[in-house]
Design a protein around this motif. Structure first.
Motif, short mmCIF file in Angstrom:
data_model
loop_
_atom_site.label_atom_id
_atom_site.label_comp_id
_atom_site.label_asym_id
_atom_site.label_seq_id
_atom_site.Cartn_x
_atom_site.Cartn_y
_atom_site.Cartn_z
N LEU A 36 0.85 -1.18 0.00
CA LEU A 36 0.00 0.00 0.00
C LEU A 36 0.89 1.23 0.00
O LEU A 36 1.77 1.37 0.85
CB LEU A 36 -0.91 0.02 1.24
CG LEU A 36 -1.99 -1.07 1.29
CD1 LEU A 36 -2.75 -1.00 2.61
CD2 LEU A 36 -2.95 -0.96 0.12
N ARG A 86 -4.68 5.73 0.73
CA ARG A 86 -3.66 4.83 0.17
C ARG A 86 -4.22 4.08 -1.04
O ARG A 86 -5.43 3.96 -1.20
CB ARG A 86 -3.17 3.83 1.22
CG ARG A 86 -2.32 4.46 2.29
CD ARG A 86 -1.68 3.43 3.20
NE ARG A 86 -2.64 2.77 4.06
CZ ARG A 86 -2.32 1.80 4.92
NH1 ARG A 86 -1.08 1.37 5.00
NH2 ARG A 86 -3.24 1.25 5.68
N GLY A 94 -3.26 0.49 -3.66
CA GLY A 94 -2.46 -0.72 -3.73
C GLY A 94 -1.64 -0.80 -5.00
O GLY A 94 -2.04 -0.32 -6.06
#
Length: 498
Positions: free
Chosen positions: A383, A431, A433
């Motif tokens: 992340l 955040r 990925g």
């Protein structure tokens, strides 16, 4: 309602506002009474009386009202005087007896300073999207830090003498033994923030200056997570979906703690959960309740280990099995056998890269020929923090930066973090990925079967596949994150490649 138009101040009691469907607040310096269609005229008159100044009426739907109520009444800060909490430790047991197992955090009428302080910390953490709260005693102070977007930020510093008061209070809420201060303890409790159901996992650890305490925040009311919500690029999403459609095999998701592995597994299970399959899981702990899926909690104290739970659920006629983590040879062996007998197995392994999972399972004693015939996909993920859209700015990257990202020939400006009030001067909000996915073809299966090294497998696997670093570079070029952030989380992989 736009982000800069959120209500700023409440004047009605929360219980009255919820029961009667009316809010008296301030919106862009204008007095407003927000109400539902079903709100009585008497309730609006009461809100008008309390407001004591001309106000504009605004009717909203039930859903909008609940959202606004949570925003208005959850906006308290940590301004409580820490000195007021001194001397309340003797009353903690009595205070805890009057608190229901699941209480509404916003509707607390008890003004005890320690409760107000704990409630303020919890509200502030939830409002700031924190995943963890750290209460850490030191010699001269007590530090309260939040983990926001993967990074710890100190939010409050208190006198060290308050440590036992706050820790004892949280231990009582989590039904832990407050007399045991020399051994670690784990517990949990639930609360409501308006209409949001929150689960708090609590862990204590003895230290030199008192007990350290960490609270993990899990929001139970989260909507069903779909694969499309993970942030995978089409290059990663397509092979992952293909692996999930197979009737058997093992899909392993790898990465360090806190990299979102369990979230990815839950999204995969949600994709498979169409009512035609029996899906069972064994987890430690169960982080989110999934409707239509049988979830089993590990309890090592009574012998309910991953291996024992996995053996039991294989007798429940499952089609899909999810194991929270493969961490010992026994669990690895049963997972392989489950795959060979026609089950689709999803699990996680703590490794730094997708291909490293092969070496990890070999270390656990799984034969190479079994790995080559059972594993269908290996996923590695991290992340990275998303750049704040309000303040990110462009700059010309150095050649060294571009080379480290593997995009030395691309001529394009990068974005970097700056910091503003919207992102609390961090330069990042939220955040996203980044992923590398390896699906096994015949050549890879041959390499694994023949005992090839991790380097040999990796060199072949990423000839035509996007690596973790490549996925991060794609996010940098799109302006979603910074080169510094991608290099920070992929540093171990870069070192391996060099």
């Amino acid at each position: 309602m736009s982000e800069n138009k959120l209500p700023k101040k409440q004047v009605l009691d929360y219980s009255f506002a919820r029961a009667n469907g009316v809010l008296a607040t301030t919106l862009d310096s204008e007095s407003v009474i927000i109400h539902r269609a079903s709100t009585t005229f008497e309730a609006i008159l009461e809100a008008r009386r309390v407001k004591a100044q001309p106000a504009v009426l605004k009717e909203v739907s039930n859903g909008e009202f609940e959202t606004l109520a949570a925003q208005v009444y959850a906006s308290t800060d940590l301004s409580i005087s820490a000195e007021d909490a001194i001397g309340t430790s003797s009353d903690l047991n009595a205070l805890a007896d009057g608190i229901p197992k699941i209480s509404d955090l916003l509707d607390s009428s008890d003004d005890a300073p320690v409760i107000r302080l704990i409630n303020g910390v919890l509200q502030e953490a939830i409002n700031n999207r924190a995943s963890d709260i750290h209460i850490e005693p030191f010699e001269a102070r007590l530090s309260i830090r939040f983990r926001i977007d993967g990074s710890l930020q100190e939010m409050l510093s208190l006198p060290s003498r308050l440590s036992s008061v706050l820790v004892s209070r949280v231990k009582v809420m989590a039904q832990l033994d407050i007399a045991k201060k020399r051994i670690p303890q784990d517990g949990r409790f639930s609360l409501n923030l308006g209409q949001r159901a929150i689960d708090i996992r609590v862990s204590t650890l003895p230290s030199r200056h008192g007990e350290r305490l960490v609270m993990r925040i899990l929001e139970q009311g989260s909507s069903r997570l779909e694969l499309s919500d993970l942030g995978m690029t089409p290059k990663s999403l397509k092979p992952f979906e293909a692996a999930l459609k197979r009737p058997n095999g093992i899909i392993l998701v790898t990465g360090p703690t806190g990299s979102g592995k369990t979230t990815t597994l839950y999204a995969g299970l949600s994709c498979l959960n169409n009512g035609s399959r029996n899906i069972l899981t064994v987890e430690d702990p169960i982080e989110y309740a999934l409707d239509g899926i049988g979830q089993t909690q590990v309890n090592n104290q009574i012998g309910m280990t991953f291996a024992a739970g996995l053996r039991a659920i294989l007798r429940q006629d499952p089609d899909v099995v999810m194991i929270g983590e493969i961490r010992d040879p026994e669990t690895a062996e049963i997972a392989v056998q489950a795959s060979l007998t026609g089950h689709l197995v999803l699990s996680t392994v703590h490794t730094n890269s997708a291909v490293a999972a092969i070496a990890r399972l070999r270390d656990m004693g799984v034969e190479s020929f079994l790995l080559s015939s059972t594993i269908t996909a290996l996923v590695a993920q991290r992340l990275v923090r998303r750049l704040c859209e309000k303040c990110k700015c462009t700059y010309e990257p150095s050649q060294n930066e571009k080379e480290e990202l593997g995009i030395s020939k691309i001529k394009k400006a990068f974005y970097k973090a700056k910091g503003c009030s919207h992102c609390n001067n961090t330069g990042y909000v939220g955040r996203i990925g980044i992923y590398e996915i390896v699906t096994l073809d015949e050549n890879l299966r041959s390499l694994i079967h023949d005992g090839a090294s991790e380097l040999e497998i990796s060199n072949y696997a990423f000839k035509n596949r996007q690596s973790l670093l490549g996925s991060g570079a794609e996010r940098v070029l799109s302006g979603e994150t910074s080169a510094q952030e991608v290099l920070r989380v992929c540093k171990s992989n870069i070192a391996d490649e060099i």
